[in-house]
Design a protein around this motif. Structure first.
Motif, PDB file in Angstrom:
ATOM      1  N   LYS A   1     -35.433 -35.439 -17.527  1.00 50.00           N
ATOM      2  CA  LYS A   1     -36.311 -36.130 -16.335  1.00 50.00           C
ATOM      3  C   LYS A   1     -36.074 -37.441 -16.487  1.00 50.00           C
ATOM      4  O   LYS A   1     -36.335 -38.117 -17.297  1.00 50.00           O
ATOM      5  CB  LYS A   1     -37.658 -35.576 -16.482  1.00 50.00           C
ATOM      6  CG  LYS A   1     -38.098 -34.113 -16.255  1.00 50.00           C
ATOM      7  CD  LYS A   1     -39.104 -33.666 -16.469  1.00 50.00           C
ATOM      8  CE  LYS A   1     -39.388 -32.296 -16.528  1.00 50.00           C
ATOM      9  NZ  LYS A   1     -40.702 -31.782 -17.223  1.00 50.00           N
ATOM     10  N   PRO A   2     -35.960 -38.453 -15.297  1.00 49.40           N
ATOM     11  CA  PRO A   2     -35.843 -39.763 -15.273  1.00 49.40           C
ATOM     12  C   PRO A   2     -37.284 -40.262 -15.408  1.00 49.40           C
ATOM     13  O   PRO A   2     -38.267 -39.780 -15.276  1.00 49.40           O
ATOM     14  CB  PRO A   2     -35.190 -39.971 -14.126  1.00 49.40           C
ATOM     15  CG  PRO A   2     -35.324 -38.974 -13.133  1.00 49.40           C
ATOM     16  CD  PRO A   2     -35.793 -37.768 -13.970  1.00 49.40           C
ATOM     17  N   GLY A   3     -37.220 -41.499 -16.142  1.00 45.62           N
ATOM     18  CA  GLY A   3     -38.516 -42.177 -16.403  1.00 45.62           C
ATOM     19  C   GLY A   3     -39.212 -41.807 -17.604  1.00 45.62           C
ATOM     20  O   GLY A   3     -39.053 -42.295 -18.585  1.00 45.62           O
ATOM     21  N   LYS A   4     -39.856 -40.889 -17.160  1.00 45.28           N
ATOM     22  CA  LYS A   4     -41.121 -40.287 -18.357  1.00 45.28           C
ATOM     23  C   LYS A   4     -40.084 -39.583 -19.546  1.00 45.28           C
ATOM     24  O   LYS A   4     -40.508 -39.861 -20.731  1.00 45.28           O
ATOM     25  CB  LYS A   4     -41.902 -39.343 -17.918  1.00 45.28           C
ATOM     26  CG  LYS A   4     -42.930 -38.999 -18.827  1.00 45.28           C
ATOM     27  CD  LYS A   4     -44.241 -39.986 -19.219  1.00 45.28           C
ATOM     28  CE  LYS A   4     -45.099 -39.346 -20.222  1.00 45.28           C
ATOM     29  NZ  LYS A   4     -45.993 -40.357 -20.413  1.00 45.28           N
ATOM     30  N   GLY A   5     -39.116 -39.026 -19.213  1.00 38.57           N
ATOM     31  CA  GLY A   5     -38.119 -38.221 -20.229  1.00 38.57           C
ATOM     32  C   GLY A   5     -38.704 -36.706 -20.143  1.00 38.57           C
ATOM     33  O   GLY A   5     -39.637 -36.575 -19.479  1.00 38.57           O
ATOM     34  N   SER A   6     -37.774 -36.071 -20.667  1.00 35.84           N
ATOM     35  CA  SER A   6     -38.124 -34.630 -20.681  1.00 35.84           C
ATOM     36  C   SER A   6     -39.057 -34.185 -21.732  1.00 35.84           C
ATOM     37  O   SER A   6     -39.516 -32.784 -21.553  1.00 35.84           O
ATOM     38  CB  SER A   6     -36.741 -33.862 -20.971  1.00 35.84           C
ATOM     39  OG  SER A   6     -36.071 -34.316 -22.251  1.00 35.84           O
ATOM     40  N   VAL A   7     -39.562 -34.851 -22.724  1.00 30.90           N
ATOM     41  CA  VAL A   7     -40.703 -34.511 -23.475  1.00 30.90           C
ATOM     42  C   VAL A   7     -41.869 -35.429 -23.566  1.00 30.90           C
ATOM     43  O   VAL A   7     -41.535 -36.778 -23.214  1.00 30.90           O
ATOM     44  CB  VAL A   7     -40.222 -34.447 -25.256  1.00 30.90           C
ATOM     45  CG1 VAL A   7     -39.302 -33.089 -25.204  1.00 30.90           C
ATOM     46  CG2 VAL A   7     -39.475 -35.591 -25.462  1.00 30.90           C
ATOM     47  N   THR A   8     -43.036 -34.967 -24.003  1.00 33.45           N
ATOM     48  CA  THR A   8     -44.134 -36.042 -23.757  1.00 33.45           C
ATOM     49  C   THR A   8     -44.336 -36.838 -24.938  1.00 33.45           C
ATOM     50  O   THR A   8     -43.610 -36.575 -26.047  1.00 33.45           O
ATOM     51  CB  THR A   8     -45.443 -35.188 -23.927  1.00 33.45           C
ATOM     52  OG1 THR A   8     -45.553 -34.293 -24.809  1.00 33.45           O
ATOM     53  CG2 THR A   8     -45.598 -34.151 -22.385  1.00 33.45           C
ATOM     54  N   ASP A   9     -45.011 -37.884 -25.081  1.00 34.32           N
ATOM     55  CA  ASP A   9     -45.313 -38.476 -26.196  1.00 34.32           C
ATOM     56  C   ASP A   9     -45.928 -38.158 -27.402  1.00 34.32           C
ATOM     57  O   ASP A   9     -45.629 -38.025 -28.601  1.00 34.32           O
ATOM     58  CB  ASP A   9     -45.912 -39.980 -25.837  1.00 34.32           C
ATOM     59  CG  ASP A   9     -45.425 -41.186 -24.990  1.00 34.32           C
ATOM     60  OD1 ASP A   9     -44.085 -40.905 -24.994  1.00 34.32           O
ATOM     61  OD2 ASP A   9     -45.873 -41.687 -24.065  1.00 34.32           O
ATOM     62  N   LYS A  10     -46.988 -37.067 -27.140  1.00 31.22           N
ATOM     63  CA  LYS A  10     -47.682 -36.316 -28.095  1.00 31.22           C
ATOM     64  C   LYS A  10     -46.611 -35.364 -28.989  1.00 31.22           C
ATOM     65  O   LYS A  10     -46.923 -35.345 -30.084  1.00 31.22           O
ATOM     66  CB  LYS A  10     -48.561 -35.739 -27.336  1.00 31.22           C
ATOM     67  CG  LYS A  10     -49.701 -34.928 -28.009  1.00 31.22           C
ATOM     68  CD  LYS A  10     -50.531 -33.945 -27.295  1.00 31.22           C
ATOM     69  CE  LYS A  10     -51.450 -32.938 -28.304  1.00 31.22           C
ATOM     70  NZ  LYS A  10     -52.340 -32.039 -27.338  1.00 31.22           N
ATOM     71  N   ALA A  11     -45.704 -34.986 -28.058  1.00 29.71           N
ATOM     72  CA  ALA A  11     -44.531 -33.913 -28.636  1.00 29.71           C
ATOM     73  C   ALA A  11     -43.782 -34.792 -29.590  1.00 29.71           C
ATOM     74  O   ALA A  11     -43.418 -34.439 -30.792  1.00 29.71           O
ATOM     75  CB  ALA A  11     -43.934 -33.126 -27.532  1.00 29.71           C
ATOM     76  N   LEU A  12     -43.296 -36.026 -29.163  1.00 23.24           N
ATOM     77  CA  LEU A  12     -42.662 -36.772 -29.826  1.00 23.24           C
ATOM     78  C   LEU A  12     -43.289 -37.173 -31.337  1.00 23.24           C
ATOM     79  O   LEU A  12     -42.668 -37.236 -32.301  1.00 23.24           O
ATOM     80  CB  LEU A  12     -42.076 -37.943 -29.393  1.00 23.24           C
ATOM     81  CG  LEU A  12     -40.886 -37.937 -28.234  1.00 23.24           C
ATOM     82  CD1 LEU A  12     -40.612 -39.073 -27.439  1.00 23.24           C
ATOM     83  CD2 LEU A  12     -39.632 -37.585 -29.259  1.00 23.24           C
ATOM     84  N   LYS A  13     -44.530 -37.601 -31.281  1.00 22.69           N
ATOM     85  CA  LYS A  13     -45.391 -37.653 -32.564  1.00 22.69           C
ATOM     86  C   LYS A  13     -45.377 -36.781 -33.475  1.00 22.69           C
ATOM     87  O   LYS A  13     -45.266 -37.056 -34.607  1.00 22.69           O
ATOM     88  CB  LYS A  13     -46.584 -38.244 -31.899  1.00 22.69           C
ATOM     89  CG  LYS A  13     -47.154 -39.717 -32.293  1.00 22.69           C
ATOM     90  CD  LYS A  13     -48.432 -40.018 -31.799  1.00 22.69           C
ATOM     91  CE  LYS A  13     -48.473 -41.658 -31.752  1.00 22.69           C
ATOM     92  NZ  LYS A  13     -49.745 -41.945 -31.078  1.00 22.69           N
ATOM     93  N   ARG A  14     -45.713 -35.720 -32.855  1.00 28.39           N
ATOM     94  CA  ARG A  14     -45.933 -34.380 -33.636  1.00 28.39           C
ATOM     95  C   ARG A  14     -44.572 -34.098 -34.503  1.00 28.39           C
ATOM     96  O   ARG A  14     -44.623 -33.517 -35.646  1.00 28.39           O
ATOM     97  CB  ARG A  14     -46.418 -32.999 -32.874  1.00 28.39           C
ATOM     98  CG  ARG A  14     -46.797 -31.998 -33.475  1.00 28.39           C
ATOM     99  CD  ARG A  14     -47.167 -31.002 -32.668  1.00 28.39           C
ATOM    100  NE  ARG A  14     -46.439 -30.474 -31.570  1.00 28.39           N
ATOM    101  CZ  ARG A  14     -46.824 -30.522 -30.436  1.00 28.39           C
ATOM    102  NH1 ARG A  14     -47.936 -30.985 -29.872  1.00 28.39           N
ATOM    103  NH2 ARG A  14     -45.922 -30.212 -29.343  1.00 28.39           N
ATOM    104  N   SER A  15     -43.475 -34.332 -33.664  1.00 27.91           N
ATOM    105  CA  SER A  15     -42.067 -33.863 -34.384  1.00 27.91           C
ATOM    106  C   SER A  15     -41.528 -34.941 -35.256  1.00 27.91           C
ATOM    107  O   SER A  15     -40.975 -34.838 -36.171  1.00 27.91           O
ATOM    108  CB  SER A  15     -40.922 -33.579 -33.208  1.00 27.91           C
ATOM    109  OG  SER A  15     -40.670 -34.900 -32.617  1.00 27.91           O
ATOM    110  N   ALA A  16     -42.094 -36.279 -35.169  1.00 27.09           N
ATOM    111  CA  ALA A  16     -41.646 -37.290 -36.077  1.00 27.09           C
ATOM    112  C   ALA A  16     -42.281 -37.145 -37.451  1.00 27.09           C
ATOM    113  O   ALA A  16     -41.581 -37.523 -38.375  1.00 27.09           O
ATOM    114  CB  ALA A  16     -42.481 -38.591 -35.650  1.00 27.09           C
ATOM    115  N   LYS A  17     -43.359 -36.160 -37.803  1.00 31.50           N
ATOM    116  CA  LYS A  17     -43.843 -35.883 -38.816  1.00 31.50           C
ATOM    117  C   LYS A  17     -42.938 -34.833 -39.785  1.00 31.50           C
ATOM    118  O   LYS A  17     -42.674 -35.126 -40.980  1.00 31.50           O
ATOM    119  CB  LYS A  17     -45.088 -35.033 -38.893  1.00 31.50           C
ATOM    120  CG  LYS A  17     -46.444 -35.797 -38.240  1.00 31.50           C
ATOM    121  CD  LYS A  17     -47.416 -34.696 -37.876  1.00 31.50           C
ATOM    122  CE  LYS A  17     -48.590 -35.399 -37.416  1.00 31.50           C
ATOM    123  NZ  LYS A  17     -49.520 -34.806 -37.077  1.00 31.50           N
TER     124      LYS A  17
END
Length: 162
Positions: free
Chosen positions: A141-157
């Motif tokens: 998806k353009p702009g926001k992206g295909s994943v949420t910020d919350k999901a990125l934070k969770r996967s960064a762990k």
């Protein structure tokens, strides 16, 4: 009816003249009208055909049990509109066919839950795998992206440490 009419009829039959309607020269098992004769003939043919189909059906079912392939294989979806992938309606159609025929449905073998990274490690598919795949396809998806910020934070762990 008087006795005279019966004798007249009998006399007419004996002399070979006109036959009397009171005494029938036709066998009792044969129907008198053409319509009744035709109906009897059709019924006889139908009964013969019915017994033949029952025998064939019994023979076919015995043959299926002998070969142990009574149900056949599983139903798999086909690419009907020839666009190179199996769309949702094609999968749903195959599922419905399998349910109606009482046979199993098999979409695909499943695929691996792991993939090989650029540096050669074999790792489980996760958020970054699917995010990068969407970018390559051009479906992110353009702009926001295909994943949420919350999901990125969770996967960064669980991401690989530098």
């Amino acid at each position: 009816m008087g006795m005279g009419a019966a004798l007249r009829g009998l006399g007419a039959i004996m002399k070979g003249g006109k036959r009397s309607p009171t005494i029938s020269s036709v066998k009792p098992s044969v129907h008198k009208t053409k319509r009744a004769q035709k109906d009897a003939r059709m019924k006889e043919l139908f009964d013969k055909q019915k017994s033949r189909t029952i025998q064939e059906r019994n023979k076919a079912s015995k043959e299926m049990f002998r070969t142990k392939k009574a149900g056949g294989g599983p139903i798999t979806p086909r690419d009907i509109n020839k666009n190179g992938k199996k769309d949702g309606f094609e999968i749903a159609r195959a599922k419905g066919m399998a349910k109606g025929m009482g046979r199993p449905f098999k979409a695909k073998d499943g695929g691996s839950a792991y993939h090989t990274t650029k540096d050669g490690r074999r790792v489980k598919k996760g958020l970054y795998y699917y995010m990068n795949r969407a970018k390559k396809r051009g479906t992110s998806k353009p702009g926001k992206g295909s994943v949420t910020d919350k999901a990125l934070k969770r996967s960064a762990k669980t991401a690989k440490k530098d």
